[in-house]
Design a protein around this motif. Structure first.
Motif, PDB file in Angstrom:
ATOM      1  N   TRP A  26       5.137  10.123  14.412  1.00 18.96           N
ATOM      2  CA  TRP A  26       4.500   9.083  13.613  1.00 18.96           C
ATOM      3  C   TRP A  26       5.439   8.726  12.467  1.00 18.96           C
ATOM      4  CZ3 TRP A  26       0.268   6.751  15.318  1.00 18.96           C
ATOM      5  CH2 TRP A  26      -0.547   7.441  16.218  1.00 18.96           C
ATOM      6  N   TYR A  27       5.583   7.427  12.229  1.00 18.09           N
ATOM      7  CA  TYR A  27       6.489   6.948  11.184  1.00 18.09           C
ATOM      8  C   TYR A  27       5.785   5.962  10.255  1.00 18.09           C
ATOM      9  CZ  TYR A  27      10.349   8.767  14.024  1.00 18.09           C
ATOM     10  OH  TYR A  27      11.195   9.577  14.743  1.00 18.09           O
ATOM     11  N   LEU A  28       6.163   6.002   8.992  1.00 18.27           N
ATOM     12  CA  LEU A  28       5.849   4.929   8.054  1.00 18.27           C
ATOM     13  C   LEU A  28       6.961   3.906   8.196  1.00 18.27           C
ATOM     14  CD1 LEU A  28       4.219   3.783   5.615  1.00 18.27           C
ATOM     15  CD2 LEU A  28       5.821   5.042   4.143  1.00 18.27           C
ATOM     16  N   VAL A  29       6.615   2.676   8.553  1.00 13.62           N
ATOM     17  CA  VAL A  29       7.633   1.652   8.777  1.00 13.62           C
ATOM     18  C   VAL A  29       7.454   0.515   7.776  1.00 13.62           C
ATOM     19  CG1 VAL A  29       7.951   2.207  11.213  1.00 13.62           C
ATOM     20  CG2 VAL A  29       6.213   0.540  10.575  1.00 13.62           C
ATOM     21  N   TYR A  30       8.580   0.009   7.296  1.00 13.38           N
ATOM     22  CA  TYR A  30       8.526  -1.053   6.287  1.00 13.38           C
ATOM     23  C   TYR A  30       9.879  -1.752   6.226  1.00 13.38           C
ATOM     24  CZ  TYR A  30      10.658   2.759   3.595  1.00 13.38           C
ATOM     25  OH  TYR A  30      11.456   3.785   3.181  1.00 13.38           O
ATOM     26  N   ARG A  31       9.893  -2.912   5.585  1.00 11.28           N
ATOM     27  CA  ARG A  31      11.142  -3.641   5.400  1.00 11.28           C
ATOM     28  C   ARG A  31      11.862  -3.099   4.166  1.00 11.28           C
ATOM     29  NH1 ARG A  31       7.156  -7.552   6.362  1.00 11.28           N
ATOM     30  NH2 ARG A  31       7.315  -8.599   8.386  1.00 11.28           N
ATOM     31  N   GLY A  32      13.183  -3.200   4.191  1.00  7.25           N
ATOM     32  CA  GLY A  32      13.974  -2.612   3.133  1.00  7.25           C
ATOM     33  C   GLY A  32      13.613  -3.104   1.743  1.00  7.25           C
ATOM     34  N   PHE A  33      13.260  -4.362   1.617  1.00  7.39           N
ATOM     35  CA  PHE A  33      12.975  -4.902   0.289  1.00  7.39           C
ATOM     36  C   PHE A  33      11.675  -4.365  -0.298  1.00  7.39           C
ATOM     37  CE2 PHE A  33      11.154  -8.094   3.212  1.00  7.39           C
ATOM     38  CZ  PHE A  33       9.852  -8.175   2.747  1.00  7.39           C
ATOM     39  N   SER A  34      10.830  -3.725   0.550  1.00  8.17           N
ATOM     40  CA  SER A  34       9.538  -3.235   0.068  1.00  8.17           C
ATOM     41  C   SER A  34       9.680  -2.125  -0.965  1.00  8.17           C
ATOM     42  CB  SER A  34       8.696  -2.718   1.241  1.00  8.17           C
ATOM     43  OG  SER A  34       8.418  -3.748   2.159  1.00  8.17           O
ATOM     44  N   THR A  35      10.800  -1.413  -0.945  1.00  9.69           N
ATOM     45  CA  THR A  35      10.958  -0.294  -1.872  1.00  9.69           C
ATOM     46  C   THR A  35      10.961  -0.739  -3.329  1.00  9.69           C
ATOM     47  OG1 THR A  35      13.361  -0.445  -1.615  1.00  9.69           O
ATOM     48  CG2 THR A  35      12.201   1.128  -0.200  1.00  9.69           C
ATOM     49  N   ALA A  36      11.236  -2.011  -3.565  1.00 13.74           N
ATOM     50  CA  ALA A  36      11.239  -2.535  -4.934  1.00 13.74           C
ATOM     51  C   ALA A  36       9.845  -2.952  -5.396  1.00 13.74           C
ATOM     52  CB  ALA A  36      12.198  -3.724  -5.033  1.00 13.74           C
ATOM     53  N   GLN A  37       8.858  -2.898  -4.514  1.00 20.98           N
ATOM     54  CA  GLN A  37       7.499  -3.314  -4.859  1.00 20.98           C
ATOM     55  C   GLN A  37       6.698  -2.103  -5.313  1.00 20.98           C
ATOM     56  OE1 GLN A  37       6.222  -5.156  -1.223  1.00 20.98           O
ATOM     57  NE2 GLN A  37       7.559  -6.920  -1.473  1.00 20.98           N
ATOM     58  N   ARG A  38       6.138  -2.155  -6.502  1.00 20.88           N
ATOM     59  CA  ARG A  38       5.514  -0.969  -7.100  1.00 20.88           C
ATOM     60  C   ARG A  38       4.311  -0.475  -6.312  1.00 20.88           C
ATOM     61  NH1 ARG A  38       1.856  -2.748 -12.297  1.00 20.88           N
ATOM     62  NH2 ARG A  38       0.935  -4.626 -11.383  1.00 20.88           N
ATOM     63  N   ASP A  39       3.518  -1.400  -5.734  1.00 24.31           N
ATOM     64  CA  ASP A  39       2.323  -0.963  -5.012  1.00 24.31           C
ATOM     65  C   ASP A  39       2.708  -0.232  -3.723  1.00 24.31           C
ATOM     66  OD1 ASP A  39       0.881  -2.099  -7.010  1.00 24.31           O
ATOM     67  OD2 ASP A  39       0.361  -3.912  -5.913  1.00 24.31           O
ATOM     68  N   PHE A  40       3.692  -0.764  -3.009  1.00 22.91           N
ATOM     69  CA  PHE A  40       4.149  -0.060  -1.818  1.00 22.91           C
ATOM     70  C   PHE A  40       4.772   1.277  -2.193  1.00 22.91           C
ATOM     71  CE2 PHE A  40       7.802   1.161   0.783  1.00 22.91           C
ATOM     72  CZ  PHE A  40       7.120   1.531   1.937  1.00 22.91           C
ATOM     73  N   ALA A  41       5.562   1.294  -3.259  1.00 26.20           N
ATOM     74  CA  ALA A  41       6.199   2.544  -3.686  1.00 26.20           C
ATOM     75  C   ALA A  41       5.154   3.614  -3.982  1.00 26.20           C
ATOM     76  CB  ALA A  41       7.082   2.294  -4.906  1.00 26.20           C
ATOM     77  N   ALA A  42       4.033   3.208  -4.606  1.00 25.97           N
ATOM     78  CA  ALA A  42       2.966   4.161  -4.906  1.00 25.97           C
ATOM     79  C   ALA A  42       2.331   4.684  -3.618  1.00 25.97           C
ATOM     80  CB  ALA A  42       1.920   3.506  -5.791  1.00 25.97           C
ATOM     81  N   PHE A  43       2.093   3.784  -2.654  1.00 30.13           N
ATOM     82  CA  PHE A  43       1.501   4.206  -1.384  1.00 30.13           C
ATOM     83  C   PHE A  43       2.455   5.105  -0.615  1.00 30.13           C
ATOM     84  CE2 PHE A  43       0.787   3.621   3.181  1.00 30.13           C
ATOM     85  CZ  PHE A  43      -0.535   4.032   3.273  1.00 30.13           C
ATOM     86  N   ARG A  44       3.729   4.763  -0.623  1.00 35.75           N
ATOM     87  CA  ARG A  44       4.719   5.578   0.084  1.00 35.75           C
ATOM     88  C   ARG A  44       4.746   6.996  -0.466  1.00 35.75           C
ATOM     89  NH1 ARG A  44      10.146   6.413  -1.264  1.00 35.75           N
ATOM     90  NH2 ARG A  44      11.421   7.190   0.477  1.00 35.75           N
ATOM     91  N   ARG A  45       4.773   7.135  -1.777  1.00 40.50           N
ATOM     92  CA  ARG A  45       4.776   8.477  -2.378  1.00 40.50           C
ATOM     93  C   ARG A  45       3.531   9.250  -1.959  1.00 40.50           C
ATOM     94  NH1 ARG A  45       6.542   5.559  -6.934  1.00 40.50           N
ATOM     95  NH2 ARG A  45       4.405   5.559  -7.770  1.00 40.50           N
ATOM     96  N   TRP A  46       2.383   8.560  -1.986  1.00 40.76           N
ATOM     97  CA  TRP A  46       1.114   9.230  -1.665  1.00 40.76           C
ATOM     98  C   TRP A  46       1.053   9.658  -0.203  1.00 40.76           C
ATOM     99  CZ3 TRP A  46      -2.601   7.597   1.855  1.00 40.76           C
ATOM    100  CH2 TRP A  46      -3.746   8.397   1.895  1.00 40.76           C
ATOM    101  N   ILE A  47       1.403   8.775   0.728  1.00 47.36           N
ATOM    102  CA  ILE A  47       1.215   9.112   2.149  1.00 47.36           C
ATOM    103  C   ILE A  47       2.209  10.188   2.592  1.00 47.36           C
ATOM    104  CG2 ILE A  47       2.733   7.352   3.170  1.00 47.36           C
ATOM    105  CD1 ILE A  47       0.559   7.013   5.341  1.00 47.36           C
TER     106      ILE A  47
END
Length: 301
Positions: free
Chosen positions: A262-283
Motif C-alpha cells: 500500500w502506498y500514499l501517492v501524490y504529485r511532487g508539488f503537493s509537498t509544499a501544501q500545508r494541509d497535505f503535509a499535515a495529512f502525510r505526517r499523520w498517515i
C-alpha cells in the motif's frame, strides 16, 4: 531569461494528448476542434518536432509527444492547484483523498477522528472507486495498492499487503490445520483470484480449490466472514481492527505476501501544501502504529 513558447499551443497540445482528441480538447478549452488542431500544428512547426501521428479516427502521440505530455500535465496540475490555493477563501481548507471503498471503510474512516483532533480546520473529502481507478485530477493524494510505480506520482510505502485467512470465531474451532479447509467455504474476491491459490500453495494444500461465494470487494467478503458465511482471505491492514476486536480470528499463523504494498501517492508539488503535509505526517505515523496497541486489544488468533 525564461523562454516560453506559444502557451496557447502548449495548452492545446496537452489537452489533446491527455483526452485523445482535438474535439475533446476543444470542449475543455472552449474552442473548436479545428482551432486546437491549428494551434498544435503551429506548436509543432515552432518546435520542429512532430507531436502527433494523425490517423483516420484517432490521435496517437509520437515518442516526443508522450515525453512532452508527461512533463506538461503535472505542470498544469500544479498551476491549477496553486491558483485554487491563491483564490480560495482563507477559511476554506479542503483535502481530497482518493481511496478504494474497502480501505476507506476498514482503515481510513475509523481513524479520521484522530486526524480531525490534530487538524480540525481541514475539510477531508474521500472519493472512492475500484482498484484500477486512476489518480484523479482533483485529488490531493491517494492510497493505492500496487508495485509503487505510477507515472508522474510520488509513492511512499505505508503497509505490506499480507494475506491471512480469517473467519468468525465459531467457525475457527473446526480448523486445526490448513487441510481442514473446504473449497465451498472459501469466500472469493472477483478482482483478486490469485489470493487463495497463493496461500494454499504456501500452506502445502494446493489441491484445495476455493469455490465459495464470490464478492466484488474485499470489504463484502470480510463482512460475510464476520456473519459466518465462510472463510475469507484477509489482506492487511483491512483485517487488523476486526482481529483486534475479536470479530474475526485467524485460525492459522501462516501469512503470505501478496506481492504488492500500500502506498500514499501524490504529485511532487503537493509537498509544499500545508494541509497535505499535515495529512502525510499523520498517515505515515498511523500506518506504523499496530492496531492492537491503538485499540487496546490483543489480536485474536
Amino acid at each position: 531569461m525564461r523562454r516560453l513558447l506559444f502557451l496557447n499551443g502548449i495548452k492545446a497540445f496537452e489537452a489533446a494528448a491527455r483526452t485523445g482528441s482535438f474535439a475533446a480538447a476543444g470542449a475543455e478549452l472552449n474552442v473548436s476542434a479545428a482551432a486546437v488542431s491549428r494551434m498544435v500544428h503551429l506548436l509543432e512547426e515552432r518546435l520542429g518536432v512532430a507531436l502527433f501521428e494523425r490517423k483516420a479516427n484517432r490521435l496517437v502521440t509520437t515518442a516526443a509527444g508522450r515525453a512532452y505530455q508527461n512533463g506538461l500535465t503535472p505542470i498544469f496540475d500544479a498551476l491549477a492547484s496553486l491558483t485554487a490555493q491563491v483564490t480560495a477563501p482563507s477559511s476554506v481548507r479542503v483535502l481530497t483523498i482518493g481511496v478504494g471503498p474497502t480501505f476507506a471503510m476498514k482503515w481510513l474512516i475509523p481513524r479520521l477522528a484522530d486526524f480531525r483532533k490534530e487538524d480540525p480546520d481541514i475539510d477531508v473529502r474521500i472519493t472512492t472507486g475500484g482498484a484500477a481507478v486512476p489518480f484523479g485530477e482533483d485529488w490531493s493524494c491517494g492510497i493505492k495498492l500496487g508495485g509503487g510505480e505510477w507515472s508522474g506520482l510520488i509513492a511512499e510505502p505505508l503497509f505490506a499487503a499480507d494475506l491471512l485467512p480469517v473467519c468468525a470465531p465459531r467457525l475457527a474451532n473446526a480448523l486445526k490445520r490448513p487441510g481442514d479447509l473446504k473449497g465451498p467455504a472459501l469466500l472469493r474476491v472477483a478482482h483478486s483470484p490469485d489470493d487463495w491459490p497463493s496461500w494454499l500453495e504456501a500452506a502445502g494444500t494446493a489441491r484445495i480449490s476455493a469455490r465459495g461465494p464470490e464478492f466484488e470487494f474485499y470489504g463484502q467478503a470480510l463482512q460475510a466472514a464476520v456473519d459466518g458465511l465462510g472463510i475469507a482471505m484477509g489482506i492487511r491492514p483491512y483485517i487488523d481492527d476486526d482481529l483486534a476486536a475479536g470479530r474475526l480470528v485467524a485460525p492459522f499463523a501462516l501469512s503470505v505476501p501478496k506481492g504488492m504494498r500500500w502506498y500514499l501517492v501524490y504529485r511532487g508539488f503537493s509537498t509544499a501544501q500545508r494541509d497535505f503535509a499535515a495529512f502525510r505526517r499523520w498517515i505515515i505515523r498511523a500506518a506504523a502504529e499496530p492496531a492492537a496497541r491503538r485499540r487496546g486489544h490483543r489480536h485474536a488468533g
